[in-house]
Design a protein around this motif. Structure first.
Motif, PDB file in Angstrom:
ATOM      1  N   GLN A  10       7.628   9.765 -11.010  1.00 39.16           N
ATOM      2  CA  GLN A  10       8.589   9.034 -12.004  1.00 39.16           C
ATOM      3  C   GLN A  10       7.678   8.266 -12.836  1.00 39.16           C
ATOM      4  OE1 GLN A  10      11.040   6.694  -8.803  1.00 39.16           O
ATOM      5  NE2 GLN A  10      12.810   7.875  -9.864  1.00 39.16           N
ATOM      6  N   LYS A  11       6.650   8.327 -12.990  1.00 39.89           N
ATOM      7  CA  LYS A  11       5.799   7.800 -13.990  1.00 39.89           C
ATOM      8  C   LYS A  11       5.873   8.848 -15.034  1.00 39.89           C
ATOM      9  CE  LYS A  11       2.392   5.354 -11.226  1.00 39.89           C
ATOM     10  NZ  LYS A  11       1.254   5.160 -10.502  1.00 39.89           N
ATOM     11  N   GLN A  12       6.061  10.157 -14.908  1.00 43.73           N
ATOM     12  CA  GLN A  12       6.128  11.204 -15.675  1.00 43.73           C
ATOM     13  C   GLN A  12       7.707  11.477 -16.376  1.00 43.73           C
ATOM     14  OE1 GLN A  12       3.728  12.625 -17.325  1.00 43.73           O
ATOM     15  NE2 GLN A  12       2.070  11.499 -16.059  1.00 43.73           N
ATOM     16  N   VAL A  13       8.643  11.464 -14.914  1.00 40.19           N
ATOM     17  CA  VAL A  13      10.057  11.586 -15.318  1.00 40.19           C
ATOM     18  C   VAL A  13      10.782  10.666 -14.505  1.00 40.19           C
ATOM     19  CG1 VAL A  13      11.682  13.489 -14.676  1.00 40.19           C
ATOM     20  CG2 VAL A  13       9.675  14.315 -15.069  1.00 40.19           C
ATOM     21  N   ASP A  14      11.389   9.700 -15.304  1.00 39.36           N
ATOM     22  CA  ASP A  14      12.120   8.742 -14.709  1.00 39.36           C
ATOM     23  C   ASP A  14      13.423   8.960 -14.073  1.00 39.36           C
ATOM     24  OD1 ASP A  14      13.300   9.236 -17.285  1.00 39.36           O
ATOM     25  OD2 ASP A  14      13.306   7.127 -17.960  1.00 39.36           O
ATOM     26  N   ASN A  15      13.868  10.125 -14.363  1.00 45.10           N
ATOM     27  CA  ASN A  15      15.329  10.437 -13.670  1.00 45.10           C
ATOM     28  C   ASN A  15      15.169  11.386 -12.472  1.00 45.10           C
ATOM     29  OD1 ASN A  15      17.716  11.793 -13.179  1.00 45.10           O
ATOM     30  ND2 ASN A  15      18.323  11.953 -15.316  1.00 45.10           N
ATOM     31  N   ARG A  16      15.640  10.877 -11.341  1.00 38.69           N
ATOM     32  CA  ARG A  16      15.343  11.441 -10.244  1.00 38.69           C
ATOM     33  C   ARG A  16      16.175  12.696 -10.070  1.00 38.69           C
ATOM     34  NH1 ARG A  16      14.377   7.905  -4.848  1.00 38.69           N
ATOM     35  NH2 ARG A  16      13.255   6.207  -5.848  1.00 38.69           N
ATOM     36  N   PHE A  17      17.309  12.946 -10.413  1.00 39.53           N
ATOM     37  CA  PHE A  17      17.856  14.121 -10.614  1.00 39.53           C
ATOM     38  C   PHE A  17      17.212  15.145 -11.377  1.00 39.53           C
ATOM     39  CE2 PHE A  17      20.924  17.283 -12.346  1.00 39.53           C
ATOM     40  CZ  PHE A  17      21.392  17.685 -11.272  1.00 39.53           C
TER      41      PHE A  17
END
Length: 70
Positions: A10-17
């Protein structure tokens, strides 16, 4: 190797979906014959998450459709 966590990714991609979708797509790419970007002896899904956390797999934003001129 240290464990990979969702928080690392999530440090790279903040959206879990989106993160899940990226992982699925990357595993599909492995099965189609793509080479791994990070070397590890883990399962495909763990390797995909490692690549995402390391910033080796990026999100490609779709281009906005051009407006029609009348």
């Amino acid at each position: 190797m240290a464990r990979i966590t969702v928080e690392d990714c999530q440090k790279q991609v903040d959206n879990r979906f989106l993160l899940v979708q990226m992982g699925i797509k990357r595993v599909q790419q492995y099965r189609e014959g793509y080479e791994a970007l990070v070397s590890s002896k883990n399962k495909e899904v763990v390797n995909a998450l490692r690549e995402i956390a390391d910033g080796k797999v990026l999100v490609v934003e779709p281009e906005a459709p051009e407006e029609a001129t009348a």
